[in-house]
Design a protein around this motif. Structure first.
Motif, PDB file in Angstrom:
ATOM      1  N   HIS A   1       9.451  19.605 -29.262  1.00 38.20           N
ATOM      2  CA  HIS A   1      10.002  18.280 -29.574  1.00 38.20           C
ATOM      3  C   HIS A   1      10.556  17.606 -28.320  1.00 38.20           C
ATOM      4  N   ILE A   2      11.149  18.404 -27.437  1.00 35.11           N
ATOM      5  CA  ILE A   2      11.877  17.892 -26.275  1.00 35.11           C
ATOM      6  C   ILE A   2      11.595  18.810 -25.097  1.00 35.11           C
ATOM      7  N   SER A   3      11.523  18.235 -23.898  1.00 37.26           N
ATOM      8  CA  SER A   3      11.397  19.049 -22.695  1.00 37.26           C
ATOM      9  C   SER A   3      12.433  18.622 -21.653  1.00 37.26           C
ATOM     10  N   PHE A   4      13.044  19.601 -21.012  1.00 38.46           N
ATOM     11  CA  PHE A   4      13.919  19.360 -19.874  1.00 38.46           C
ATOM     12  C   PHE A   4      13.097  19.625 -18.614  1.00 38.46           C
ATOM     13  N   ILE A   5      12.942  18.596 -17.795  1.00 37.95           N
ATOM     14  CA  ILE A   5      11.971  18.622 -16.707  1.00 37.95           C
ATOM     15  C   ILE A   5      12.612  18.137 -15.413  1.00 37.95           C
ATOM     16  N   LYS A   6      12.304  18.831 -14.321  1.00 40.86           N
ATOM     17  CA  LYS A   6      12.709  18.370 -13.002  1.00 40.86           C
ATOM     18  C   LYS A   6      11.596  17.525 -12.403  1.00 40.86           C
ATOM     19  N   GLY A   7      11.944  16.330 -11.936  1.00 44.07           N
ATOM     20  CA  GLY A   7      10.962  15.458 -11.315  1.00 44.07           C
ATOM     21  C   GLY A   7      10.376  14.445 -12.280  1.00 44.07           C
ATOM     22  N   ASN A   8       9.685  13.470 -11.724  1.00 46.32           N
ATOM     23  CA  ASN A   8       9.080  12.402 -12.518  1.00 46.32           C
ATOM     24  C   ASN A   8       7.617  12.705 -12.793  1.00 46.32           C
ATOM     25  N   TYR A   9       7.278  12.742 -14.064  1.00 43.89           N
ATOM     26  CA  TYR A   9       5.893  12.958 -14.489  1.00 43.89           C
ATOM     27  C   TYR A   9       5.409  11.728 -15.252  1.00 43.89           C
ATOM     28  N   ALA A  10       4.101  11.546 -15.289  1.00 44.00           N
ATOM     29  CA  ALA A  10       3.530  10.420 -16.020  1.00 44.00           C
ATOM     30  C   ALA A  10       3.971  10.498 -17.477  1.00 44.00           C
ATOM     31  N   TRP A  11       4.658   9.461 -17.945  1.00 47.36           N
ATOM     32  CA  TRP A  11       5.238   9.519 -19.284  1.00 47.36           C
ATOM     33  C   TRP A  11       5.582   8.112 -19.757  1.00 47.36           C
ATOM     34  N   LYS A  12       4.955   7.668 -20.851  1.00 45.97           N
ATOM     35  CA  LYS A  12       5.184   6.327 -21.382  1.00 45.97           C
ATOM     36  C   LYS A  12       6.170   6.329 -22.554  1.00 45.97           C
ATOM     37  N   GLU A  13       6.615   7.524 -22.932  1.00 45.94           N
ATOM     38  CA  GLU A  13       7.542   7.618 -24.060  1.00 45.94           C
ATOM     39  C   GLU A  13       8.989   7.597 -23.565  1.00 45.94           C
ATOM     40  N   LYS A  14       9.900   8.214 -24.302  1.00 47.50           N
ATOM     41  CA  LYS A  14      11.324   8.137 -23.997  1.00 47.50           C
ATOM     42  C   LYS A  14      11.729   9.259 -23.031  1.00 47.50           C
ATOM     43  N   LYS A  15      12.672   8.945 -22.155  1.00 49.47           N
ATOM     44  CA  LYS A  15      13.267   9.970 -21.312  1.00 49.47           C
ATOM     45  C   LYS A  15      14.664   9.506 -20.903  1.00 49.47           C
ATOM     46  N   ALA A  16      15.525  10.479 -20.639  1.00 51.74           N
ATOM     47  CA  ALA A  16      16.902  10.182 -20.248  1.00 51.74           C
ATOM     48  C   ALA A  16      17.233  10.984 -18.993  1.00 51.74           C
ATOM     49  N   LEU A  17      17.770  10.308 -17.986  1.00 54.74           N
ATOM     50  CA  LEU A  17      18.165  10.983 -16.761  1.00 54.74           C
ATOM     51  C   LEU A  17      19.455  11.760 -17.016  1.00 54.74           C
ATOM     52  N   LEU A  18      19.425  13.063 -16.744  1.00 54.89           N
ATOM     53  CA  LEU A  18      20.595  13.908 -16.973  1.00 54.89           C
ATOM     54  C   LEU A  18      21.461  14.029 -15.727  1.00 54.89           C
ATOM     55  N   TYR A  19      20.835  14.223 -14.581  1.00 55.47           N
ATOM     56  CA  TYR A  19      21.585  14.264 -13.323  1.00 55.47           C
ATOM     57  C   TYR A  19      20.625  14.245 -12.142  1.00 55.47           C
ATOM     58  N   GLU A  20      21.198  13.951 -10.962  1.00 50.89           N
ATOM     59  CA  GLU A  20      20.479  14.034  -9.708  1.00 50.89           C
ATOM     60  C   GLU A  20      21.165  15.062  -8.823  1.00 50.89           C
ATOM     61  N   GLU A  21      20.402  15.671  -7.934  1.00 56.46           N
ATOM     62  CA  GLU A  21      20.983  16.614  -6.984  1.00 56.46           C
ATOM     63  C   GLU A  21      20.269  16.472  -5.655  1.00 56.46           C
ATOM     64  N   ASP A  22      21.047  16.661  -4.578  1.00 61.23           N
ATOM     65  CA  ASP A  22      20.465  16.596  -3.244  1.00 61.23           C
ATOM     66  C   ASP A  22      19.557  17.793  -2.994  1.00 61.23           C
ATOM     67  N   ILE A  23      18.471  17.560  -2.295  1.00 62.04           N
ATOM     68  CA  ILE A  23      17.672  18.661  -1.760  1.00 62.04           C
ATOM     69  C   ILE A  23      18.243  18.990  -0.385  1.00 62.04           C
ATOM     70  N   CYS A  24      18.479  20.245  -0.121  1.00 66.94           N
ATOM     71  CA  CYS A  24      19.207  20.627   1.078  1.00 66.94           C
ATOM     72  C   CYS A  24      18.594  21.844   1.744  1.00 66.94           C
ATOM     73  N   VAL A  25      19.007  22.058   2.979  1.00 63.24           N
ATOM     74  CA  VAL A  25      18.734  23.309   3.671  1.00 63.24           C
ATOM     75  C   VAL A  25      19.970  24.185   3.521  1.00 63.24           C
TER      76      VAL A  25
END
Length: 289
Positions: A142-166
């Motif tokens: 029913h629902i997927s929790f996904i990292k990154g942006n994928y082709a999707w014309k339906e509903k999605k909600a941004l949960l959080y952002e995080e820095d990519i780091c060394v």
């Protein structure tokens, strides 16, 4: 065929392995083999062909397996519709979860949700974000929790952002990074492209990868034990103040970020259980879980 036969054939078709299918179905291998033989006798066909490693379906068996999958989907839809008609939040919620989110966020999230809605059962599958995207497209969840942006014309909600780091066990300069040992790990294509593009925009040399592991959690442990640096999302290493952590900056001077989303299809909000879960997640500070 009955519900158990549908589940058996569908699981065998997915795993292509009798041992693994029996494990998932909580059956012994002899029991599973006997049930297959019973179906073969009933229909007068061969369903499976044994290979050195695993199994393959005969054309007739594949037709039965596809029928079984369709019947399971219809069964799920019927159960979901009946549960929805009760005007209660109950039934089975099917969720796909990316690996890091599954290990670090999902247990607490589900605990809080079940405290509020104790009549709900959750079926959770985990894997790469690309796999969870595919499962949602196929209506397996029913629902997927996904990292990154994928082709999707339906509903999605941004949960959080995080820095990519060394993240490194020792202090370092950006100029010296190509000479330092790096611990790399398998990740989804979006993260790989993001990191590789940044690297080739800033360095001529290839990275000095000395260790390659399967999971980001293993990679983190390698870094903590002084075996090399890694390029990871900040949440992976934030709890370890002994590491030297520097965010990666893109060509515009902005921190390179990775987003975590909740993807779902709008028509599933007609189901009480999905609507309740989506609303519940959106009230939380998921990053702080």
């Amino acid at each position: 065929m009955n519900l158990q036969d549908w589940k058996m054939l569908s699981t065998l078709y997915e795993t292509e392995n009798v041992t693994l299918a029996a494990h998932r179905l909580f059956l012994s291998q002899p029991t599973l083999t006997a049930r297959i033989q019973k179906l073969e006798n009933h229909y007068g066909i061969s369903i499976l062909l044994r290979k050195r490693r695993g199994i393959t379906f005969t054309p007739e068996g594949e037709e039965l397996a596809k029928h079984a999958k369709r019947m399971l989907q219809e069964q799920r839809h019927m159960e979901e519709k009946l549960n929805n008609m009760r005007d209660e939040v109950r039934g089975t919620l099917r969720v796909g979860v990316s690996n890091f989110f599954a290990a670090n966020k999902m247990p607490k999230l589900l605990q809080l949700f079940k405290e509020k809605y104790p009549e709900v059962e959750c079926q959770v599958v985990t894997g790469w974000s690309s796999d969870m995207h595919r499962r949602l497209l196929n209506h397996d969840v029913h629902i997927s929790f996904i990292k990154g942006n994928y082709a999707w014309k339906e509903k999605k909600a941004l949960l959080y952002e995080e820095d990519i780091c060394v993240a490194s066990p020792w202090d370092f300069t950006w100029e010296k990074l190509p000479q330092l040992p790096r611990v790399d790990y398998f990740t989804d294509e979006h993260m790989r492209i993001l990191v590789d593009d940044w690297w080739h925009q800033n360095y001529i040399e290839q990275p000095n990868i000395t260790i390659h592991v399967n999971q980001v959690e293993t990679c983190k442990e390698m870094v903590i034990h002084g075996l090399g640096y890694a390029i990871v999302a900040n949440l992976v290493v934030r709890p370890y103040p002994e590491l030297f952590i520097k965010p990666i900056i893109d060509a515009n001077g902005d921190p390179l970020k990775r987003q975590t989303w909740m993807y779902y299809q709008e028509d599933t909000l007609q189901m009480n259980i999905v609507r309740a879960f989506v609303d519940f997640v959106q009230t939380l500070d998921v990053k702080a879980l």
